[in-house]
Design a protein around this motif. Structure first.
Motif, short mmCIF file in Angstrom:
data_model
loop_
_atom_site.label_atom_id
_atom_site.label_comp_id
_atom_site.label_asym_id
_atom_site.label_seq_id
_atom_site.Cartn_x
_atom_site.Cartn_y
_atom_site.Cartn_z
N GLY A 294 0.74 -1.16 0.04
CA GLY A 294 -0.09 0.02 0.08
C GLY A 294 0.86 1.44 -0.07
N MET A 295 1.83 1.14 0.51
CA MET A 295 2.87 2.38 0.97
C MET A 295 3.44 2.76 -0.32
N LYS A 296 3.25 1.58 -1.42
CA LYS A 296 4.09 2.01 -2.77
C LYS A 296 3.17 2.72 -3.65
N GLN A 297 1.82 2.67 -3.28
CA GLN A 297 0.88 3.37 -4.03
C GLN A 297 0.54 4.95 -3.83
N GLN A 298 0.85 5.58 -4.82
CA GLN A 298 0.42 7.04 -4.85
C GLN A 298 -0.61 7.65 -4.00
N GLU A 299 -1.84 6.97 -4.30
CA GLU A 299 -2.87 7.03 -3.42
C GLU A 299 -2.78 7.20 -1.86
N TRP A 300 -1.98 6.27 -1.24
CA TRP A 300 -1.78 6.01 -0.01
C TRP A 300 -0.41 6.83 0.33
N ARG A 301 0.06 7.83 -0.42
CA ARG A 301 1.26 8.70 -0.05
C ARG A 301 0.97 10.19 -0.31
N ALA A 302 -0.29 10.40 -0.10
CA ALA A 302 -0.93 11.97 -0.02
C ALA A 302 -0.53 12.53 -1.68
N ASN A 303 -0.43 11.55 -2.71
CA ASN A 303 -0.33 12.05 -3.89
C ASN A 303 0.63 13.41 -4.21
N ILE A 304 1.61 13.23 -3.46
CA ILE A 304 2.63 14.48 -3.69
C ILE A 304 3.46 14.18 -4.74
N THR A 305 3.52 15.04 -5.80
CA THR A 305 4.09 14.85 -7.12
C THR A 305 4.79 16.33 -7.31
N PRO A 306 5.80 16.36 -8.13
CA PRO A 306 6.57 17.62 -8.11
C PRO A 306 5.86 18.86 -8.73
N ASP A 307 4.68 18.45 -9.38
CA ASP A 307 3.95 19.66 -9.95
C ASP A 307 3.21 20.41 -8.81
N ILE B 132 7.70 8.13 4.86
CA ILE B 132 6.83 9.18 5.26
C ILE B 132 7.53 10.46 5.61
N MET B 133 8.80 10.37 5.78
CA MET B 133 9.70 11.58 5.94
C MET B 133 9.98 12.25 4.57
N LYS B 134 9.78 11.65 3.49
CA LYS B 134 9.93 12.32 2.30
C LYS B 134 9.00 13.53 1.96
N ILE B 135 7.85 13.25 2.44
CA ILE B 135 6.88 14.44 2.11
C ILE B 135 7.50 15.81 2.94
N PRO B 136 7.44 15.88 4.14
CA PRO B 136 7.99 17.01 4.70
C PRO B 136 9.35 17.35 4.21
N GLU B 137 10.23 16.48 3.88
CA GLU B 137 11.40 16.79 3.15
C GLU B 137 11.30 17.49 2.18
N ILE B 138 10.57 17.19 1.18
CA ILE B 138 10.25 17.77 -0.19
C ILE B 138 9.92 19.33 0.18
N PHE B 139 8.82 19.34 1.06
CA PHE B 139 8.23 20.56 1.18
C PHE B 139 9.19 21.70 1.80
N ILE B 140 10.20 21.15 2.64
CA ILE B 140 11.17 22.02 3.59
C ILE B 140 12.08 22.45 2.34
N GLN B 141 12.55 21.56 1.62
CA GLN B 141 13.50 21.76 0.65
C GLN B 141 13.15 22.61 -0.32
N TYR B 142 11.99 22.44 -0.96
CA TYR B 142 11.30 23.34 -1.95
C TYR B 142 11.23 24.84 -1.69
N LEU B 143 10.50 24.84 -0.22
CA LEU B 143 10.54 26.07 0.32
C LEU B 143 11.77 27.03 0.54
N THR B 144 12.80 26.29 1.00
CA THR B 144 14.09 27.13 1.14
C THR B 144 14.55 27.72 -0.13
N THR B 145 14.62 26.87 -1.22
CA THR B 145 15.03 27.48 -2.63
C THR B 145 14.10 28.48 -3.09
N TYR B 146 12.68 28.30 -2.70
CA TYR B 146 11.72 29.39 -3.14
C TYR B 146 12.22 30.59 -2.56
N PHE B 147 12.63 30.78 -1.27
CA PHE B 147 12.88 31.81 -0.45
C PHE B 147 14.08 32.47 -0.92
#
Lengths: 193, 193
Positions: free
Chosen positions: A54-67, A115-130
């Motif tokens: 289940g963890m391998k399926q997008q649906e159960w991983r909050a549908n986080i994609t780069p776009d 699980i950690m990937k999602i916050p990781e992506i957000f924090i990383q993206y926010l940092t470069t955005y700033f």
DNA sequence: ATTCATTGCAAGTACTCACTTGCGTGGAGG
DNA sequence: CCTCCACGCAAGTGAGTACTTGCAATGAAT
């Protein structure tokens, strides 16, 4: 993935979300999926295998994609509101509770990284955005990584507290929370006199 | 409370923190407390009874007392830093993990209210603090309750993320996080030009 | 010296868990 | 018509669970 296996996964993930991994039994799963218990073990190696599938399926991983971060307007207020709303829409109460349901010693080692990937992506993206916003002259000089963590923490904190205590603790609607927070992040709260 | 009973409580709470309520067995408890398993049931009605007894003790409830908010200086920066540090010192990784370990269907109904008390107190106090600061003319007019939730969420989010992923996700020290956040809350991040 | 509460020890109960096995059946495809 | 495969059904396995019981040893108080 055949229909039965998918049904087993969906039912299992929902149970883990509601009762936690350890408290979720294969009998429960069979009952909710309206199948016989032994069918579970014909499709999967065991209980753990269902969850990991289940963890391998997008649906159960909050549908986080780069776009998620595609429509950047390079306007602080609009962009921050968009980031926060995007996160809160995806990492909703269901997803938060699932993440907590997965915190069992028998399985957490294998799920924590995902699980950690999602916050990781957000924090990383926010940092470069700033950093880019600073380059454009729209942001004061500061520790952008630390700033990203603060904004992410407040976003995450809101969805977690909502998921845990519902409206009993926090009765502010998502829309109002995002607007109010972003306003404060941008302008500060001190009275200008 | 005799020595043996206290030892049982302490060991149990530590195990619930580390493995969760369901995964904590009475055999584990007996082993860690260096007593015989049957002694547990001579002192307590059952596993649930141990945890509920522990929850009644200040030590396992983050030591939150009203005088946490005693030393208010009516200076935004100093006070906010004090509030956040007070919270983060008390609601540390151990306490966060314990709260999550208690999220089992067999026991959560009876512990949720107690767990919620702590954020409740902080948000409530912060709200009235902001109202008073506004009366003193040191704070702009705004939705103070929503503001309190934002600041609390970011404080809680930080300690939760630290507890869950340690330094793998967030490598900012508490002191730096508090300083940086408070600075942003007060002055905002937009460039003044 | 006697009493009494506390605890250890060993064995056991009733139950639930994940997981297995052997056999029967129904339905789709050749 | 035959084959094959997915699945149901019933029964069971061994391990683990919370919790119990009877008895003996210890040690402090009387």
């Amino acid at each position: 993935m055949d229909e039965t296996s998918q049904k087993i996964i969906d039912v299992t993930m929902a149970l883990v979300r509601d009762k936690g991994y350890v408290a979720t039994t294969t009998k429960d799963i069979a009952k909710d999926a309206q199948i016989n218990e032994c069918t579970i073990f014909r499709k999967f190696k065991g209980k753990k295998d269902i969850v990991l599938s289940g963890m391998k399926q997008q649906e159960w991983r909050a549908n986080i994609t780069p776009d998620v971060f595609k429509n950047v307007k390079w306007n602080l207020q609009e962009d921050l509101e968009m980031f926060m709303n995007n996160y809160l829409d995806r990492v909703n109460a269901d997803f938060v509770n699932l993440s907590i349901g997965l915190r069992a010693p028998q399985i957490y080692d294998e799920t924590a990284a995902l699980i950690m990937k999602i916050p990781e992506i957000f924090i990383q993206y926010l940092t470069t955005y700033f950093e880019k916003m600073h380059d454009k002259g729209k942001l004061a000089e500061m520790d952008f990584h630390s700033l990203a963590i603060t904004i992410f923490s407040s976003t995450f904190g809101y969805t977690f507290l909502k998921a845990s205590f519902e409206d009993k603790l926090i009765d502010v609607k998502q829309k109002d929370y995002v607007e109010q927070s972003v306003k404060m992040f941008i302008n500060g709260i001190q009275k200008n006199s």
